[in-house]
Design a protein around this motif. Structure first.
Motif, PDB file in Angstrom:
ATOM      1  N   SER A  31      29.709  45.128  33.841  1.00  0.00           N
ATOM      2  CA  SER A  31      30.897  45.503  34.607  1.00  0.00           C
ATOM      3  C   SER A  31      30.512  45.678  36.068  1.00  0.00           C
ATOM      4  O   SER A  31      29.461  46.259  36.372  1.00  0.00           O
ATOM      5  CB  SER A  31      31.506  46.819  34.078  1.00  0.00           C
ATOM      6  OG  SER A  31      31.938  46.682  32.752  1.00  0.00           O
ATOM      7  N   GLY A  32      31.329  45.157  36.997  1.00  0.00           N
ATOM      8  CA  GLY A  32      31.065  45.276  38.424  1.00  0.00           C
ATOM      9  C   GLY A  32      32.080  46.182  39.102  1.00  0.00           C
ATOM     10  O   GLY A  32      32.966  46.769  38.450  1.00  0.00           O
ATOM     11  N   ALA A  33      31.937  46.265  40.433  1.00  0.00           N
ATOM     12  CA  ALA A  33      32.834  47.140  41.197  1.00  0.00           C
ATOM     13  C   ALA A  33      34.236  46.559  41.338  1.00  0.00           C
ATOM     14  O   ALA A  33      35.167  47.254  41.763  1.00  0.00           O
ATOM     15  CB  ALA A  33      32.230  47.412  42.579  1.00  0.00           C
ATOM     16  N   GLY A  34      34.396  45.299  41.020  1.00  0.00           N
ATOM     17  CA  GLY A  34      35.717  44.690  41.106  1.00  0.00           C
ATOM     18  C   GLY A  34      36.030  44.168  42.507  1.00  0.00           C
ATOM     19  O   GLY A  34      35.132  43.729  43.233  1.00  0.00           O
ATOM     20  N   PHE A  35      37.254  44.265  42.891  1.00  0.00           N
ATOM     21  CA  PHE A  35      37.644  43.661  44.174  1.00  0.00           C
ATOM     22  C   PHE A  35      38.745  44.464  44.841  1.00  0.00           C
ATOM     23  O   PHE A  35      39.455  45.241  44.206  1.00  0.00           O
ATOM     24  CB  PHE A  35      38.105  42.211  43.967  1.00  0.00           C
ATOM     25  CG  PHE A  35      39.225  42.070  42.955  1.00  0.00           C
ATOM     26  CD1 PHE A  35      40.548  42.214  43.335  1.00  0.00           C
ATOM     27  CD2 PHE A  35      38.945  41.795  41.627  1.00  0.00           C
ATOM     28  CE1 PHE A  35      41.577  42.092  42.405  1.00  0.00           C
ATOM     29  CE2 PHE A  35      39.970  41.664  40.693  1.00  0.00           C
ATOM     30  CZ  PHE A  35      41.281  41.807  41.083  1.00  0.00           C
ATOM     31  N   HIS A  36      38.862  44.242  46.130  1.00  0.00           N
ATOM     32  CA  HIS A  36      39.926  44.816  46.946  1.00  0.00           C
ATOM     33  C   HIS A  36      40.392  43.700  47.893  1.00  0.00           C
ATOM     34  O   HIS A  36      39.612  43.210  48.706  1.00  0.00           O
ATOM     35  CB  HIS A  36      39.390  46.011  47.738  1.00  0.00           C
ATOM     36  CG  HIS A  36      40.373  46.544  48.754  1.00  0.00           C
ATOM     37  ND1 HIS A  36      40.013  47.388  49.781  1.00  0.00           N
ATOM     38  CD2 HIS A  36      41.725  46.368  48.893  1.00  0.00           C
ATOM     39  CE1 HIS A  36      41.067  47.682  50.521  1.00  0.00           C
ATOM     40  NE2 HIS A  36      42.126  47.073  49.987  1.00  0.00           N
ATOM     41  N   LEU A  37      41.615  43.282  47.753  1.00  0.00           N
ATOM     42  CA  LEU A  37      42.128  42.220  48.613  1.00  0.00           C
ATOM     43  C   LEU A  37      43.453  42.634  49.233  1.00  0.00           C
ATOM     44  O   LEU A  37      44.165  43.478  48.699  1.00  0.00           O
ATOM     45  CB  LEU A  37      42.275  40.896  47.850  1.00  0.00           C
ATOM     46  CG  LEU A  37      43.240  40.810  46.659  1.00  0.00           C
ATOM     47  CD1 LEU A  37      44.665  40.522  47.129  1.00  0.00           C
ATOM     48  CD2 LEU A  37      42.792  39.711  45.700  1.00  0.00           C
ATOM     49  N   GLU A  38      43.739  42.059  50.358  1.00  0.00           N
ATOM     50  CA  GLU A  38      44.999  42.292  51.056  1.00  0.00           C
ATOM     51  C   GLU A  38      45.646  40.938  51.348  1.00  0.00           C
ATOM     52  O   GLU A  38      44.949  39.931  51.531  1.00  0.00           O
ATOM     53  CB  GLU A  38      44.766  43.046  52.365  1.00  0.00           C
ATOM     54  CG  GLU A  38      44.210  44.454  52.162  1.00  0.00           C
ATOM     55  CD  GLU A  38      43.980  45.168  53.484  1.00  0.00           C
ATOM     56  OE1 GLU A  38      44.170  44.503  54.552  1.00  0.00           O
ATOM     57  OE2 GLU A  38      43.637  46.356  53.470  1.00  0.00           O
ATOM     58  N   TYR A  39      46.951  40.914  51.390  1.00  0.00           N
ATOM     59  CA  TYR A  39      47.649  39.676  51.707  1.00  0.00           C
ATOM     60  C   TYR A  39      48.699  39.924  52.785  1.00  0.00           C
ATOM     61  O   TYR A  39      49.229  41.026  52.911  1.00  0.00           O
ATOM     62  CB  TYR A  39      48.304  39.046  50.479  1.00  0.00           C
ATOM     63  CG  TYR A  39      49.520  39.790  49.967  1.00  0.00           C
ATOM     64  CD1 TYR A  39      50.799  39.480  50.442  1.00  0.00           C
ATOM     65  CD2 TYR A  39      49.388  40.788  49.012  1.00  0.00           C
ATOM     66  CE1 TYR A  39      51.906  40.172  49.979  1.00  0.00           C
ATOM     67  CE2 TYR A  39      50.500  41.482  48.545  1.00  0.00           C
ATOM     68  CZ  TYR A  39      51.754  41.165  49.037  1.00  0.00           C
ATOM     69  OH  TYR A  39      52.853  41.840  48.582  1.00  0.00           O
ATOM     70  N   THR A  40      48.956  38.912  53.563  1.00  0.00           N
ATOM     71  CA  THR A  40      49.982  38.951  54.605  1.00  0.00           C
ATOM     72  C   THR A  40      50.816  37.673  54.503  1.00  0.00           C
ATOM     73  O   THR A  40      50.266  36.563  54.441  1.00  0.00           O
ATOM     74  CB  THR A  40      49.352  39.026  56.010  1.00  0.00           C
ATOM     75  OG1 THR A  40      48.536  40.192  56.077  1.00  0.00           O
ATOM     76  CG2 THR A  40      50.434  39.093  57.083  1.00  0.00           C
ATOM     77  N   GLY A  41      52.094  37.851  54.451  1.00  0.00           N
ATOM     78  CA  GLY A  41      52.969  36.676  54.391  1.00  0.00           C
ATOM     79  C   GLY A  41      52.983  35.924  55.723  1.00  0.00           C
ATOM     80  O   GLY A  41      53.076  36.537  56.788  1.00  0.00           O
TER      81      GLY A  41
END
Length: 237
Positions: A31-41
């Protein structure tokens, strides 16, 4: 699309669709730390208007997309024929939408075409002196058809000449509300001169032309020519 995995941060991703689906899958081991993403239209440029009497080519309006324009016969493009959607805080085109205008005069050499009074289908302006020239290869004439015609009687007129404007012979002068009959100009060069004064303004004219091979001499004239040659034994009169 991309399938990121591991510890490397993926590069910036742009999509062209208004829908985006993310699928995250894990197995039964590490298991890893996963992810954090942001999006902008990202907004697209506004849909450009199609010019009156013109055609618009291009259905995508995102950054970098190009839309082109061209005009119907008889009209001239005023502005840029190509516009590009530009990046920035506000999406905009790099040039305004062009216009398609009927100009005062011009030179035409195509085998078929259109001649319009300035401003058509609206009223023509006052104080005009416009000259159009249709020039085809020697041996061709043009068949003219008037689709619309309306000028101030007498004072505003269209003059058609067989040949150049300066030295050609006048075929006819047209004025008033009556649409002229179609006719054939036998010369390979035909000139059109339009004059309007400073009073009434009307819708003007819409004329189409088509190049035609010149008429050959009738057989009876050919036979007469041969008979005269024999009669006078080739002597000049």
């Amino acid at each position: 699309m991309q399938t990121p995995s591991g510890t490397t941060i993926p590069p910036l991703l742009n999509t062209t669709s208004n829908n985006l689906y993310l699928t995250f899958q894990t197995d039964m081991s590490v298991s890893g730390a996963g992810f954090h993403l942001e999006y902008t239209g990202l907004d697209s440029c506004p849909e450009p208007q199609t010019p009156s009497s013109g055609v618009k080519l291009g259905e995508r309006y995102l950054v970098g997309d190009v839309v082109s324009f061209h005009c119907e016969q008889g009209y001239t493009l005023k502005g840029s024929a190509y516009i590009t959607c530009m990046p920035g805080p506000v999406r905009r085109w790099n040039y305004p939408t062009p216009l398609c205008l009927a100009q005062c005069g011009g030179f035409l050499s195509e085998m078929n075409g259109v001649i319009l009074s300035p401003g058509f289908p609206g009223n023509y302006p006052s104080g005009l002196d416009c000259n159009w020239t249709v020039k085809l290869p020697v041996g061709f004439g043009i068949h003219l058809q008037f689709l619309n015609f309306s000028t101030e009687s007498v004072h505003d007129y269209l003059e058609v000449r067989g040949g150049t404007l300066d030295s050609g012979s006048v075929i006819d002068r047209f004025s008033g509300p009556v649409v002229p009959e179609s006719f054939f100009s036998t010369t390979h060069e035909t000139s059109f001169f339009f004059h309007s004064d400073y009073s009434q303004n009307k819708p003007g004219f819409h004329i189409t032309y088509e190049g035609k091979m010149g008429q050959t001499c009738p057989r009876v004239l050919l036979l007469l020519s041969r008979h005269c040659k024999k009669l006078f034994n080739g002597k000049r009169l």
